[in-house]
Motif scaffolding. Structure first.
Motif, short mmCIF file in Angstrom:
data_model
loop_
_atom_site.label_atom_id
_atom_site.label_comp_id
_atom_site.label_asym_id
_atom_site.label_seq_id
_atom_site.Cartn_x
_atom_site.Cartn_y
_atom_site.Cartn_z
N LYS A 1 91.19 76.28 36.45
CA LYS A 1 92.45 76.21 35.71
C LYS A 1 92.46 77.16 34.52
CE LYS A 1 95.62 72.82 33.70
NZ LYS A 1 95.83 71.38 33.38
N SER A 2 91.34 77.30 33.84
CA SER A 2 91.25 78.19 32.69
C SER A 2 90.88 79.62 33.08
CB SER A 2 90.23 77.65 31.69
OG SER A 2 88.94 77.56 32.28
N LYS A 3 90.80 79.86 34.41
CA LYS A 3 90.53 81.19 34.96
C LYS A 3 89.15 81.73 34.59
CE LYS A 3 95.43 82.44 35.11
NZ LYS A 3 95.54 82.00 36.51
#
Length: 259
Positions: free
Chosen positions: A139-141
């Motif tokens: 999600k935070s890459k």
């Protein structure tokens, strides 16, 4: 002094004191909330470190292990940020990243079997923590979605193989004792894991056939011999943990070293 002036002279200090008490109470409540939030983050970090320690002991996929170390370091940093400014910290609030990196880089082993049914349950719990940690990183890459899917597949497949190998090894040991019922139960359990798992990989069908053959061999009345020596692997794991009297060789083996 007039009556009004007297009232003001008395009421104003009292009001200031009450205001100060209200402010102090709110500040204390805010600090309490921050401590609880920090404690929750620290708990997640410690649980992930426990999972990382287990991964290092049973597998050698360095990329995943370094990712989990990075995630744990991030959680430790968040933990420190959430602590109230007045909170005291100690060395236990610092993560020794270099120690874990050394453990990961020097790790070249990959255990095929787990020591017992109890360790299988423990392995499921620790692998689950690692799988959950991948979600926020995607999600935070920090990692791509495709990489996350690849790591998830690897972890699920690794856990499946270890469960199957452990049940197979336990079945082999029972067969060597001529305990046909127990051996058959373990082989069927291993086969059931493979059949019910939705993961597909080239060796899956062959493993199912091999377990079916193992079960058939039990009832032929001939001396049972397993070709892949999984039972030897299980025996080594158990012997490595105990002396000839069944006493643990390392009394501190259950103590985790983190800092």
């Amino acid at each position: 002094m007039s009556a009004i002036g007297l009232v003001v002279a008395i009421a104003l200090p009292v009001a200031l004191i009450l205001l100060g008490l209200v402010y102090a109470g709110r500040r204390q409540q805010q600090n309490h909330v921050k401590r609880l939030q920090a404690k929750a983050i620290r708990q997640r970090a410690d649980e992930l470190l426990e999972a990382l320690e287990f991964l290092i002991s049973v597998d050698n996929h360095k990329e995943i292990q370094l990712l989990m170390l990075e995630r744990a370091a991030y959680l430790y940093e968040r933990y420190r940020q959430e602590l109230p400014a007045t909170a005291e910290t100690s060395s236990s609030d610092e993560l020794d990243v270099d120690y874990y990196k050394q453990q990961i880089e020097s790790n070249s082993g990959r255990r095929r079997v787990l020591k017992s049914d109890r360790e299988i349950r423990y392995a499921k719990s620790q692998f689950s923590k690692v799988l959950k940690a991948l979600g926020p990183m995607i999600k935070s890459k920090v990692i791509s979605e495709s990489a996350g899917m690849e790591y998830r597949r690897y972890l699920r497949l690794t856990l499946l193989e270890k469960e199957v190998d452990t049940f197979t090894a336990q079945g082999d040991l029972a067969a060597q004792r001529s305990d046909v019922v127990t051996a058959s139960t373990y082989f069927k359990a291993a086969k059931k894991l493979l059949i019910e798992c939705d993961l597909q990989y080239p060796e899956k069908n062959e493993r199912i056939r091999a377990l079916t053959q193992r079960t058939s061999d039990l009832y032929r009345g001939e001396q049972y011999v397993a070709e892949d020596n999984l039972s030897n692997e299980l025996s080594k794991e158990n012997q490595a943990q105990q002396d000839e009297f069944g006493i643990p060789l390392d009394p501190n083996s259950g103590v985790k070293k983190r800092f």
